[in-house]
Design a protein around this motif. Sequence first.
Motif, mmCIF file in Angstrom:
data_model
loop_
_atom_site.group_PDB
_atom_site.id
_atom_site.type_symbol
_atom_site.label_atom_id
_atom_site.label_comp_id
_atom_site.label_asym_id
_atom_site.label_seq_id
_atom_site.Cartn_x
_atom_site.Cartn_y
_atom_site.Cartn_z
ATOM 1 N N SER A 1 0.863 -1.183 0.000
ATOM 2 C CA SER A 1 0.000 0.000 0.000
ATOM 3 C C SER A 1 0.894 1.224 0.000
ATOM 4 C CB SER A 1 -0.905 0.017 1.236
ATOM 5 O OG SER A 1 -1.666 1.209 1.289
ATOM 6 N N PRO A 2 0.821 2.073 -1.046
ATOM 7 C CA PRO A 2 -0.120 1.985 -2.165
ATOM 8 C C PRO A 2 0.241 0.841 -3.109
ATOM 9 C CG PRO A 2 1.453 3.751 -2.553
ATOM 10 C CD PRO A 2 1.720 3.265 -1.164
ATOM 11 N N HIS B 1 -2.647 -5.418 3.387
ATOM 12 C CA HIS B 1 -1.761 -4.391 2.850
ATOM 13 C C HIS B 1 -0.639 -4.048 3.817
ATOM 14 C CE1 HIS B 1 -5.406 -3.653 0.330
ATOM 15 N NE2 HIS B 1 -4.459 -3.608 -0.594
ATOM 16 N N ILE C 1 2.648 -1.492 4.505
ATOM 17 C CA ILE C 1 2.902 -0.089 4.209
ATOM 18 C C ILE C 1 4.239 0.100 3.502
ATOM 19 C CG2 ILE C 1 3.262 2.200 5.224
ATOM 20 C CD1 ILE C 1 0.381 1.205 5.329
ATOM 21 N N GLU D 1 6.862 6.457 2.837
ATOM 22 C CA GLU D 1 7.191 7.628 2.028
ATOM 23 C C GLU D 1 8.470 8.309 2.508
ATOM 24 O OE1 GLU D 1 4.859 11.459 0.098
ATOM 25 O OE2 GLU D 1 4.072 10.530 1.925
ATOM 26 N N TRP E 1 9.796 5.474 -0.233
ATOM 27 C CA TRP E 1 8.666 4.596 -0.533
ATOM 28 C C TRP E 1 9.059 3.114 -0.490
ATOM 29 C CZ3 TRP E 1 3.939 6.077 0.107
ATOM 30 C CH2 TRP E 1 3.497 7.359 -0.249
ATOM 31 N N THR F 1 4.215 4.918 -7.092
ATOM 32 C CA THR F 1 5.185 5.847 -6.506
ATOM 33 C C THR F 1 6.408 6.114 -7.365
ATOM 34 O OG1 THR F 1 6.433 4.123 -5.334
ATOM 35 C CG2 THR F 1 4.487 5.048 -4.216
ATOM 36 N N LYS G 1 2.078 14.181 -2.035
ATOM 37 C CA LYS G 1 1.306 14.268 -0.800
ATOM 38 C C LYS G 1 0.682 15.648 -0.672
ATOM 39 C CE LYS G 1 1.679 13.470 4.188
ATOM 40 N NZ LYS G 1 2.585 13.040 5.291
ATOM 41 N N GLY H 1 -5.419 8.966 -4.084
ATOM 42 C CA GLY H 1 -4.648 7.909 -3.432
ATOM 43 C C GLY H 1 -5.470 6.714 -3.020
ATOM 44 N N ASN I 1 -5.472 1.906 -2.911
ATOM 45 C CA ASN I 1 -5.566 1.283 -1.590
ATOM 46 C C ASN I 1 -4.656 1.957 -0.558
ATOM 47 O OD1 ASN I 1 -7.535 -1.018 -1.892
ATOM 48 N ND2 ASN I 1 -6.115 -1.500 -3.565
ATOM 49 N N TRP I 2 -4.550 3.274 -0.670
ATOM 50 C CA TRP I 2 -3.856 4.081 0.333
ATOM 51 C C TRP I 2 -4.919 4.604 1.294
ATOM 52 C CZ3 TRP I 2 0.892 4.490 1.962
ATOM 53 C CH2 TRP I 2 1.280 5.591 2.747
ATOM 54 N N HIS J 1 -3.008 11.771 -0.742
ATOM 55 C CA HIS J 1 -2.128 11.565 -1.899
ATOM 56 C C HIS J 1 -2.943 11.499 -3.185
ATOM 57 C CE1 HIS J 1 0.940 10.484 1.079
ATOM 58 N NE2 HIS J 1 1.827 10.614 0.117
#
Length: 508
Positions: free
Chosen positions: A230-231, A249, A251, A254, A258, A285, A441, A470, A474-475, A480
Amino acid sequence: MSAINQSSHDSFSGRLASAMKSKGYKQVDIINLAEKQNIKLGKSHISQYVSGKTVPRPDMVHFLASVLEVDEEWLINGTNNDSQITAVPSDVSQKSIVTTGGSNMREFKKSQKLNNVLYDVRGPVVDEAARMEAAGMQVLKLNIGNPAPFGFRTPDEVIYDMRQQLTECEGYSASKGLFSARKAIMQYAQLKNIPNVDIEDIYTGNGVSELIQLSMSALLDSGDEVLVPSPDYPLWTACVTLAGGTAVHYICDESAEWYPDMDDIRKKVNENTKAIVLINPNNPTGALYPKEVLMDIVKIARENNLIIFSDEIYDRLIMDEEEHVSIASLAPDLFCITFSGLSKSHMIAGYRIGWMILSGNKKIAHDYIQGLNMLSNMRLCSNVPAQSIVQTALGGHQSVRDYIVPGGRIYEQREYIYKALNDIPGITAVKPKAAFYIFPKIDVKKFNITNDEQFALDLLREKKILIIHGGGFNWAEPDHFRVVYLPRIEVLEESMGKLTDFLESYRQ
């Protein structure tokens, strides 16, 4: 007909929930009915109506009353005791009944497996853009990685070779693909140091998308879990869900270029976890994972006996003299499936040719591979004319390299968009190292943003710029959005000027 009991519902949300229950509708059903009538109703909106956070506008109340077959005045104000809805018989609770001409007809609804599936890369915001275009408006599309509309052309040699071979491509090929195509892919795997691969380990597909769905369907049972970034590219989550599994998911951080958060991955592995998905280079990303990060993921997979699925469709779009390392090359003792194709590296997205490579310890996946073969055989074969140019594309001059060096279009457009976004007050972005996406972001406090889909819709309607929020990847947070930087710099300059102007006064 059975009357709704008004006394038990003293709020709009309560009356709405009661009417939906009586019709057997879920929130997603209301969204789909709105879509059929070209009414824009997002997931967040209907959720807020049901939870009581907001009350809809009069035109939306009219729509809801119509599809739920209740009195509009009752729905909004709780008045008019005569409002009624059609009762749903208990023995058809999973079916919807439509009354026409005094007789009941069964209404066919989509599978409940789709309730948790999204693909907003071509979702509600894109639908609104299509409506605007149909009304004669010009929309700048920064939403999808489709090279052709932005002047990236298929290499002449590829087109010539396909034309020459068309008469030889009239029948089905072997289910896994043409020998020449798979041989070229096998040799490419050797150049990437992917171990233990022979020609029978190569499967061609109608793009990588088809093969992702095939690989998930052959593997997963109800209760199985797959770790997905995720994303993510949302097709991964969708295919896991449609196959009966659960996408969990992990993480990507960032603040750390990322890269995947290893501690988060470890926390989310359990006895139900069958596999981990890696998207490298990453969409949305633009991140490129170094060998050290890949080794950490291999270690986790090894400790927990996981399959590694690695989506590497952008592996030839690497900038800044960085090197792409295929994770399968680091895991000869594990079972890995590596996905790639020609749509991005050779600017032939419409031809639909991708592949997957099985490698490593195939003994532990013997039964799974039988399932892959079964599903591969069932769809007969992938697009044969597109297969015919794989050998040409992989073996000849790699024209994409001219785009990704200083002075090349993708490189220079990357340089521009990175600086332009970071120059906008309230926007920050990590510099992508690969592909042609950036995932900036938004300062949600500055702009009071609580709904990123609404942000994308507002930007579209006011400035005619199409982006994907975003949440479409799936963020979890509304902070975003993804920009595709394929347009020429002068077009990007115009779009960034409009975005700057939009944000000067925007508050949600």
